[in-house]
Design a protein around this motif. Structure first.
Motif, PDB file in Angstrom:
ATOM      1  N   SER A   1       5.888  -2.037   8.784  1.00  0.00           N
ATOM      2  CA  SER A   1       6.955  -2.959   8.387  1.00  0.00           C
ATOM      3  C   SER A   1       7.693  -3.543   9.593  1.00  0.00           C
ATOM      4  O   SER A   1       8.446  -4.501   9.457  1.00  0.00           O
ATOM      5  CB  SER A   1       7.942  -2.276   7.444  1.00  0.00           C
ATOM      6  OG  SER A   1       8.621  -1.233   8.111  1.00  0.00           O
TER       7      SER A   1
ATOM      8  N   ARG B   1      11.326  -5.412  15.335  1.00  0.00           N
ATOM      9  CA  ARG B   1      10.008  -6.042  15.155  1.00  0.00           C
ATOM     10  C   ARG B   1       9.220  -5.997  16.458  1.00  0.00           C
ATOM     11  O   ARG B   1       9.791  -6.122  17.532  1.00  0.00           O
ATOM     12  CB  ARG B   1      10.141  -7.515  14.754  1.00  0.00           C
ATOM     13  CG  ARG B   1      10.827  -7.795  13.449  1.00  0.00           C
ATOM     14  CD  ARG B   1      10.024  -7.538  12.225  1.00  0.00           C
ATOM     15  NE  ARG B   1       8.782  -8.281  12.168  1.00  0.00           N
ATOM     16  CZ  ARG B   1       7.801  -7.986  11.337  1.00  0.00           C
ATOM     17  NH1 ARG B   1       7.909  -6.974  10.512  1.00  0.00           N
ATOM     18  NH2 ARG B   1       6.695  -8.688  11.324  1.00  0.00           N
TER      19      ARG B   1
ATOM     20  N   ARG C   1       1.529   0.076   4.881  1.00  0.00           N
ATOM     21  CA  ARG C   1       2.823  -0.493   4.462  1.00  0.00           C
ATOM     22  C   ARG C   1       3.658   0.541   3.694  1.00  0.00           C
ATOM     23  O   ARG C   1       4.873   0.572   3.832  1.00  0.00           O
ATOM     24  CB  ARG C   1       2.618  -1.747   3.622  1.00  0.00           C
ATOM     25  CG  ARG C   1       2.231  -2.966   4.455  1.00  0.00           C
ATOM     26  CD  ARG C   1       2.168  -4.247   3.641  1.00  0.00           C
ATOM     27  NE  ARG C   1       1.061  -4.276   2.697  1.00  0.00           N
ATOM     28  CZ  ARG C   1      -0.202  -4.563   3.013  1.00  0.00           C
ATOM     29  NH1 ARG C   1      -0.523  -4.839   4.263  1.00  0.00           N
ATOM     30  NH2 ARG C   1      -1.144  -4.584   2.097  1.00  0.00           N
ATOM     31  N   ARG C   2       2.996   1.380   2.916  1.00  0.00           N
ATOM     32  CA  ARG C   2       3.718   2.379   2.114  1.00  0.00           C
ATOM     33  C   ARG C   2       4.084   3.633   2.909  1.00  0.00           C
ATOM     34  O   ARG C   2       5.139   4.226   2.666  1.00  0.00           O
ATOM     35  CB  ARG C   2       2.873   2.786   0.908  1.00  0.00           C
ATOM     36  CG  ARG C   2       2.746   1.685  -0.121  1.00  0.00           C
ATOM     37  CD  ARG C   2       1.951   2.109  -1.325  1.00  0.00           C
ATOM     38  NE  ARG C   2       2.620   3.199  -2.036  1.00  0.00           N
ATOM     39  CZ  ARG C   2       2.002   4.036  -2.858  1.00  0.00           C
ATOM     40  NH1 ARG C   2       0.709   3.909  -3.088  1.00  0.00           N
ATOM     41  NH2 ARG C   2       2.665   4.988  -3.467  1.00  0.00           N
TER      42      ARG C   2
END
Length: 174
Positions: free
Chosen positions: A33, A162, A26-27
């Protein structure tokens, strides 16, 4: 990170990896994301959405169904120039899945034919500095090895911002 609308991919989703690498992904990996799960790629990009009819989905089910489920272990981090990843052991079953798809659909080479050799991997960080990779690898070292059971290949499609799962193909072979 925008993706091409309609781009498709065949992935082995590794749910067991999320508790170990999810925060780092995620980072440090923008694809997380965008809804991309922890995975090992079988083939990307795959066919255009207008080619994914019932016949193709049936062929994928048959093709993957001929392969046996298998155990995999991720014991160490490795690097490409712009990627930190977990290396699967063994990697041969992933290669066999990719080769089977390539034999049936040779018009869609892995990664658009950008790389001479396909290396199965689970991306943890992408497009970061070396210091980030070193820190993430050090943080993960105490949490490895990670073990998983591979029992399916999934078809995913991008809507632009997405990714969503379109189908799941269980491995049934012996």
């Amino acid at each position: 990170m925008p993706y091409r609308v309609g781009q498709t991919a065949l992935w082995v989703v590794v749910e067991e990896a999320e508790p170990v690498v999810g925060e780092s992904r995620r980072r440090f990996d923008a694809s997380a994301s965008a809804g991309v799960p922890a995975h090992v790629t079988v083939l990307v990009p795959f066919l255009a959405p207008d080619r994914l009819d019932d016949d193709v989905l049936g062929e994928l089910a048959e093709l993957f169904g001929a392969h046996a489920p298998f155990a995999v272990r991720f014991a160490e981090c490795r690097r490409f120039p712009d990627v930190l990843y977990l290396a699967p052991e063994p990697d041969a079953p992933f290669r066999e899945l990719t080769e089977a798809v390539m034999a049936r659909w040779p018009e869609v080479p892995p990664y658009g034919d950008r790389f001479a050799k396909v290396v199965p991997h689970l991306t943890v960080a992408h497009r970061q500095s070396g210091g980030v990779y070193d820190g993430v690898a050090a943080a993960l070292a105490g949490r490895l090895p990670l073990r998983a059971r591979v029992a399916a290949v999934e078809l995913w499609a991008s809507g632009g911002s997405r990714w969503r799962r379109r189908a799941r193909f269980p491995l049934h072979g012996r």
